[in-house]
Design an enzyme around this catalytic site. Structure first.
Site, PDB file in Angstrom:
ATOM      1  N   SER A   5       0.641  -0.998  -0.247  1.00 17.59           N
ATOM      2  CA  SER A   5       0.197  -0.108   0.047  1.00 17.59           C
ATOM      3  C   SER A   5       0.855   1.236  -0.069  1.00 17.59           C
ATOM      4  CB  SER A   5      -0.982   0.093   1.375  1.00 17.59           C
ATOM      5  OG  SER A   5      -0.230  -0.063   2.342  1.00 17.59           O
TER       6      SER A   5
ATOM      7  N   GLY B 141      -1.927  -4.499   0.843  1.00 14.67           N
ATOM      8  CA  GLY B 141      -2.347  -5.692   1.586  1.00 14.67           C
ATOM      9  C   GLY B 141      -1.243  -6.681   1.336  1.00 14.67           C
TER      10      GLY B 141
ATOM     11  N   ASN C 276       3.183  -5.959   5.536  1.00 19.38           N
ATOM     12  CA  ASN C 276       2.182  -6.536   5.785  1.00 19.38           C
ATOM     13  C   ASN C 276       2.588  -8.083   6.589  1.00 19.38           C
ATOM     14  OD1 ASN C 276      -0.019  -5.097   5.191  1.00 19.38           O
ATOM     15  ND2 ASN C 276       0.868  -5.093   3.065  1.00 19.38           N
TER      16      ASN C 276
ATOM     17  N   ASP D 129      -4.629   7.099   9.830  1.00 18.87           N
ATOM     18  CA  ASP D 129      -4.548   5.731  10.410  1.00 18.87           C
ATOM     19  C   ASP D 129      -3.152   5.591  11.252  1.00 18.87           C
ATOM     20  OD1 ASP D 129      -2.239   5.600   8.462  1.00 18.87           O
ATOM     21  OD2 ASP D 129      -3.551   4.181   7.258  1.00 18.87           O
TER      22      ASP D 129
ATOM     23  N   HIS E 133       0.132   4.824   7.513  1.00 17.94           N
ATOM     24  CA  HIS E 133       0.675   4.977   6.020  1.00 17.94           C
ATOM     25  C   HIS E 133       1.005   6.438   5.890  1.00 17.94           C
ATOM     26  CE1 HIS E 133      -2.302   1.956   5.491  1.00 17.94           C
ATOM     27  NE2 HIS E 133      -1.176   1.437   4.437  1.00 17.94           N
TER      28      HIS E 133
END
Length: 213
Positions: free
Chosen positions: A40, A77, A105, A185, A188
Site C-alpha cells: 500500500s 495488503g 504486511n 491511520d 501510512h
C-alpha cells in the site's frame, strides 16, 4: 595565445565529462526504468497518484539530475508471498532496476521471518535471472512486538541483500515516525512522508543505476 585554445578546449571536455557522470544513468539513450514492487505504501494508499511514492521518487531523481521513469507496482495488503506470486508480470521486462519494497504486511500479520526471507530471496533471484537490477528495502520491526521476533525479522532483509549481493536500504519508513508525516491511520505516510521517503531513497537508487550503466 597558442596554448590558450587547447587549454580552454580541454577544460570544456572535462566539464562535459563531469556533466555526463553527474547526469542520468540513461541506458541505451533512454531514461532508466525503475519499478517499485510493493504494497500500500507503493500503491499510494490515501494519496493522489502525483503525491504517491513512485511519482515522488521520480521527481527526487529528476531533481538530482537522474532522468528516470518510476513505475508503481504496489498492491495494498500484499505480503512478500503476494509479491512473489506476481513478480513475473508486475515487473515489466524493460525494467532496469526493481526496488523491492515488501514486508510491512508480513510484519503486521506476524508471519514467520523465515518465510519472509525465503519469499524475498526467491523474488530477488527471479529478478536477477531476468537481468533486472535489484534494490531491496527493509522494514524495521518495533522491539515492542518482541525483541527476538524483531531481530529475526530485521535480519531477514539484511541476509537476503548480503547473500544475493544487492543494494540494501534498511528501513523504508526511516524518518517517518512523526505523526505529522502520517495519515490519520498512523501507519501510512501522507504526501510529506512519501516525499521524505523518496528524497532519502533517491541517492541509493541513483548510485545503483549508475553501477549498472
Amino acid at each position: 595565445m597558442s596554448n590558450t585554445r587547447p587549454r580552454r578546449y580541454t577544460r570544456r571536455l572535462l566539464a562535459a565529462g563531469l556533466a555526463a557522470l553527474i547526469a542520468a544513468p540513461a541506458l541505451a539513450g533512454r531514461p532508466a526504468i525503475v519499478t517499485i514492487l510493493g504494497d500500500s505504501i507503493t500503491a499510494g494508499y490515501g494519496l493522489p497518484a502525483s503525491a504517491a511514492l513512485p511519482a515522488q521518487l521520480q521527481l527526487a531523481l529528476a531533481r538530482s539530475g537522474v532522468p528516470a521513469i518510476v513505475r508503481g507496482a504496489g498492491v495494498s495488503g500484499d505480503t512478500t508471498a503476494g509479491g512473489l506470486a506476481r513478480v513475473g508480470f508486475s515487473v515489466q521486462s524493460d525494467t532496469d532496476l526493481c526496488v523491492v519494497a515488501l514486508g510491512g504486511n508480513d510484519l503486521l500479520q506476524g508471519l514467520d521471518p523465515k518465510a519472509t526471507r525465503a519469499n524475498l530471496d526467491t523474488i530477488v533471484r527471479r529478478l536477477k535471472a531476468r537481468g533486472v537490477g535489484v534494490l531491496l528495502t527493509g522494514i524495521a520491526a518495533p522491539p515492542a512486538i518482541g525483541a527476538a521476533y524483531a531481530a529475526d525479522f530485521d535480519a531477514a532483509f539484511a541476509s537476503v541483500a548480503r547473500s544475493e549481493h544487492v543494494a540494501f536500504y534498511p528501513d523504508l519508513l526511516a524518518g517517518v515516525g512523526d505523526d505529522a508525516l502520517k495519515q490519520r491511520d498512523g501507519i501510512h505516510p501522507n504526501a510529506a512522508g512519501a516525499a521524505l521517503i523518496a528524497r532519502r531513497l533517491a541517492p541509493l537508487v541513483a548510485r545503483t543505476l549508475r553501477a549498472r550503466s
